[in-house]
Write a protein that holds these residues in place. Structure first.
Motif, mmCIF file in Angstrom:
data_model
loop_
_atom_site.group_PDB
_atom_site.id
_atom_site.type_symbol
_atom_site.label_atom_id
_atom_site.label_comp_id
_atom_site.label_asym_id
_atom_site.label_seq_id
_atom_site.Cartn_x
_atom_site.Cartn_y
_atom_site.Cartn_z
ATOM 1 N N MET A 1 0.826 -1.199 0.000
ATOM 2 C CA MET A 1 0.000 0.000 0.000
ATOM 3 C C MET A 1 0.862 1.251 0.000
ATOM 4 S SD MET A 1 -3.162 -0.931 2.553
ATOM 5 C CE MET A 1 -4.420 -2.097 2.040
ATOM 6 N N LYS A 2 0.255 2.370 -0.386
ATOM 7 C CA LYS A 2 0.987 3.637 -0.480
ATOM 8 C C LYS A 2 0.673 4.593 0.664
ATOM 9 C CE LYS A 2 2.934 2.776 -4.499
ATOM 10 N NZ LYS A 2 4.402 2.592 -4.621
ATOM 11 N N ALA A 3 -0.573 4.578 1.148
ATOM 12 C CA ALA A 3 -0.989 5.609 2.096
ATOM 13 C C ALA A 3 -1.869 5.051 3.199
ATOM 14 C CB ALA A 3 -1.729 6.724 1.365
ATOM 15 N N VAL A 4 -1.688 5.600 4.411
ATOM 16 C CA VAL A 4 -2.607 5.380 5.525
ATOM 17 C C VAL A 4 -3.340 6.693 5.762
ATOM 18 C CG1 VAL A 4 -2.802 5.008 8.012
ATOM 19 C CG2 VAL A 4 -1.315 3.550 6.660
ATOM 20 N N VAL A 5 -4.655 6.623 5.940
ATOM 21 C CA VAL A 5 -5.449 7.812 6.242
ATOM 22 C C VAL A 5 -6.046 7.659 7.634
ATOM 23 C CG1 VAL A 5 -7.423 9.239 5.579
ATOM 24 C CG2 VAL A 5 -6.030 8.143 3.805
ATOM 25 N N LEU A 6 -5.740 8.595 8.544
ATOM 26 C CA LEU A 6 -6.424 8.613 9.829
ATOM 27 C C LEU A 6 -7.877 8.965 9.567
ATOM 28 C CD1 LEU A 6 -3.999 10.360 12.349
ATOM 29 C CD2 LEU A 6 -4.675 7.957 12.262
ATOM 30 N N PHE A 7 -8.769 8.055 9.930
ATOM 31 C CA PHE A 7 -10.126 8.124 9.394
ATOM 32 C C PHE A 7 -11.181 7.986 10.486
ATOM 33 C CE2 PHE A 7 -13.527 5.927 6.770
ATOM 34 C CZ PHE A 7 -13.995 7.112 6.249
ATOM 35 N N SER A 8 -11.813 9.106 10.831
ATOM 36 C CA SER A 8 -12.828 9.106 11.876
ATOM 37 C C SER A 8 -14.238 8.899 11.338
ATOM 38 C CB SER A 8 -12.795 10.439 12.637
ATOM 39 O OG SER A 8 -13.278 11.484 11.813
ATOM 40 N N GLY A 9 -14.432 9.130 10.043
ATOM 41 C CA GLY A 9 -15.781 9.087 9.494
ATOM 42 C C GLY A 9 -16.452 10.444 9.473
ATOM 43 N N GLY A 10 -15.702 11.503 9.835
ATOM 44 C CA GLY A 10 -16.222 12.865 9.771
ATOM 45 C C GLY A 10 -15.874 13.553 8.464
ATOM 46 N N LEU A 30 -5.039 2.501 2.984
ATOM 47 C CA LEU A 30 -5.538 1.871 4.200
ATOM 48 C C LEU A 30 -6.135 2.953 5.093
ATOM 49 C CD1 LEU A 30 -5.746 -0.574 6.172
ATOM 50 C CD2 LEU A 30 -3.475 0.065 7.009
ATOM 51 N N ALA A 31 -7.398 2.802 5.462
ATOM 52 C CA ALA A 31 -8.052 3.750 6.357
ATOM 53 C C ALA A 31 -7.943 3.230 7.789
ATOM 54 C CB ALA A 31 -9.517 3.926 5.969
ATOM 55 N N LEU A 32 -7.431 4.063 8.697
ATOM 56 C CA LEU A 32 -7.237 3.663 10.095
ATOM 57 C C LEU A 32 -8.260 4.377 10.970
ATOM 58 C CD1 LEU A 32 -5.599 2.123 12.213
ATOM 59 C CD2 LEU A 32 -4.041 4.087 12.316
ATOM 60 N N SER A 33 -9.187 3.600 11.518
ATOM 61 C CA SER A 33 -10.274 4.134 12.341
ATOM 62 C C SER A 33 -9.997 3.773 13.794
ATOM 63 C CB SER A 33 -11.601 3.515 11.871
ATOM 64 O OG SER A 33 -12.688 4.012 12.595
ATOM 65 N N ILE A 34 -9.942 4.776 14.672
ATOM 66 C CA ILE A 34 -9.461 4.550 16.039
ATOM 67 C C ILE A 34 -10.550 4.784 17.083
ATOM 68 C CG2 ILE A 34 -7.783 5.276 17.776
ATOM 69 C CD1 ILE A 34 -5.892 5.990 15.493
ATOM 70 N N PHE A 35 -10.724 3.781 17.953
ATOM 71 C CA PHE A 35 -11.579 3.932 19.128
ATOM 72 C C PHE A 35 -10.702 4.409 20.278
ATOM 73 C CE2 PHE A 35 -13.366 2.064 23.071
ATOM 74 C CZ PHE A 35 -14.553 2.794 23.103
ATOM 75 N N TYR A 36 -11.090 5.516 20.902
ATOM 76 C CA TYR A 36 -10.270 6.072 21.983
ATOM 77 C C TYR A 36 -11.073 6.269 23.266
ATOM 78 C CZ TYR A 36 -12.325 10.396 20.100
ATOM 79 O OH TYR A 36 -13.204 11.356 19.632
ATOM 80 N N GLY A 37 -12.218 5.574 23.360
ATOM 81 C CA GLY A 37 -13.051 5.688 24.548
ATOM 82 C C GLY A 37 -14.140 6.723 24.421
ATOM 83 N N GLY A 55 -14.369 1.355 -1.265
ATOM 84 C CA GLY A 55 -13.707 0.088 -1.519
ATOM 85 C C GLY A 55 -12.323 0.005 -0.935
ATOM 86 N N VAL A 56 -12.116 0.686 0.203
ATOM 87 C CA VAL A 56 -10.802 0.646 0.872
ATOM 88 C C VAL A 56 -10.880 -0.248 2.106
ATOM 89 C CG1 VAL A 56 -10.210 2.967 0.076
ATOM 90 C CG2 VAL A 56 -11.235 2.666 2.335
ATOM 91 N N VAL A 57 -9.735 -0.768 2.503
ATOM 92 C CA VAL A 57 -9.646 -1.541 3.738
ATOM 93 C C VAL A 57 -9.707 -0.572 4.922
ATOM 94 C CG1 VAL A 57 -8.184 -3.040 5.142
ATOM 95 C CG2 VAL A 57 -8.292 -3.369 2.653
ATOM 96 N N VAL A 58 -10.570 -0.857 5.896
ATOM 97 C CA VAL A 58 -10.655 -0.060 7.115
ATOM 98 C C VAL A 58 -10.135 -0.906 8.273
ATOM 99 C CG1 VAL A 58 -12.149 1.191 8.718
ATOM 100 C CG2 VAL A 58 -12.640 1.245 6.260
ATOM 101 N N LYS A 59 -9.062 -0.456 8.882
ATOM 102 C CA LYS A 59 -8.483 -1.143 10.029
ATOM 103 C C LYS A 59 -8.871 -0.394 11.291
ATOM 104 C CE LYS A 59 -4.020 -2.678 11.942
ATOM 105 N NZ LYS A 59 -4.362 -4.113 11.987
#
Length: 230
Positions: A1-10, A30-37, A55-59
């Motif tokens: 992959m080429k890029a990771v995007v910090l991805f909240s859904g906003g 790669l979309a990185l979705s983070i739960f922080y409480g 159509g991207v992978v969401v981790k």
């Protein structure tokens, strides 16, 4: 992959995702979705829907234990209520300190985590949606241009000069972000920004006010509000 995007859904992170997909293609992002409480999972659910749209992978990553001792109003254990006023009104009585919805060093932790994941996937860049409105008045100090420059240098050096951070909106405001996103046909109707976790956006928290105003500047109604009958 080429890029990771910090991805909240906003709005901001979804526009970042649209930019990355346009540049690299969905298979390279790669979309990185983070739960922080946080007190609800509406943004995380939105991230999944938008990931499917592109159509991207969401981790998903759980960093909640790091923030367990914080009393930030966005967190589930907080005794503070989410303010029902604009950021400008909040900043008028913070004495130059961040607003109560600032999660301690959140972007720093998110970017550091994203750097490790990006290197594991052979990525060359991390995108995140910091912008000038959030940095104004020190509301969210980890959204400032100076913070971005420092984190970018740290990640670049710490990765053996193989990874960089891009904050494509750090010098512009939310209305300008939406202008770019509309040109990219970003599915804003799928996004969620509200700090509350109700069936529909509350319309009165600072982020609801900001995004509605930004869409209005672009001459349209906020599609998330419209989609939910508000």
């Amino acid at each position: 992959m080429k890029a990771v995007v910090l991805f909240s859904g906003g709005v901001d992170s979804t526009t970042c995702l649209g930019l990355a997909v346009e540049k690299y293609g969905a298979a390279e992002v790669l979309a990185l979705s983070i739960f922080y409480g946080q007190i609800h999972d509406k943004e995380l659910a939105a991230a999944e829907r938008i990931g499917e749209y592109y159509g991207v992978v969401v981790k998903r990553l759980n960093l909640a234990p790091i923030f367990a001792d914080s009393n930030c109003a966005l967190l589930s254990g907080s005794t503070d209520k989410i303010p029902e006023e604009s950021y400008a009104d909040q900043l008028a009585h913070t004495d130059g300190k961040p607003v109560s919805t600032y999660v301690p060093f959140r972007n720093g932790l998110f970017l550091a985590s994203a750097a490790s994941i990006a290197l594991s996937h052979g990525c060359e860049v991390i995108y995140y949606g910091a912008h000038s409105d959030d940095a104004a008045g020190n509301a969210y100090p980890d959204c400032s241009d100076a913070f971005h420059d420092a984190m970018n240098r740290a990640v670049y050096l710490g990765s053996g000069q193989s990874l960089r951070i891009e904050a494509p909106f750090v010098g512009i405001n939310k209305a300008q972000i939406i202008e770019k996103g509309l040109a990219l046909k970003v599915p804003y109707e799928l996004t969620w920004s509200c700090y509350e976790g109700g069936e529909t956006p509350c319309g009165v928290c600072a982020t609801c006010r900001d995004r509605a105003a930004a869409f209005a500047i672009n001459g349209i109604e906020d599609p998330a509000m419209e989609e939910r009958g508000i």
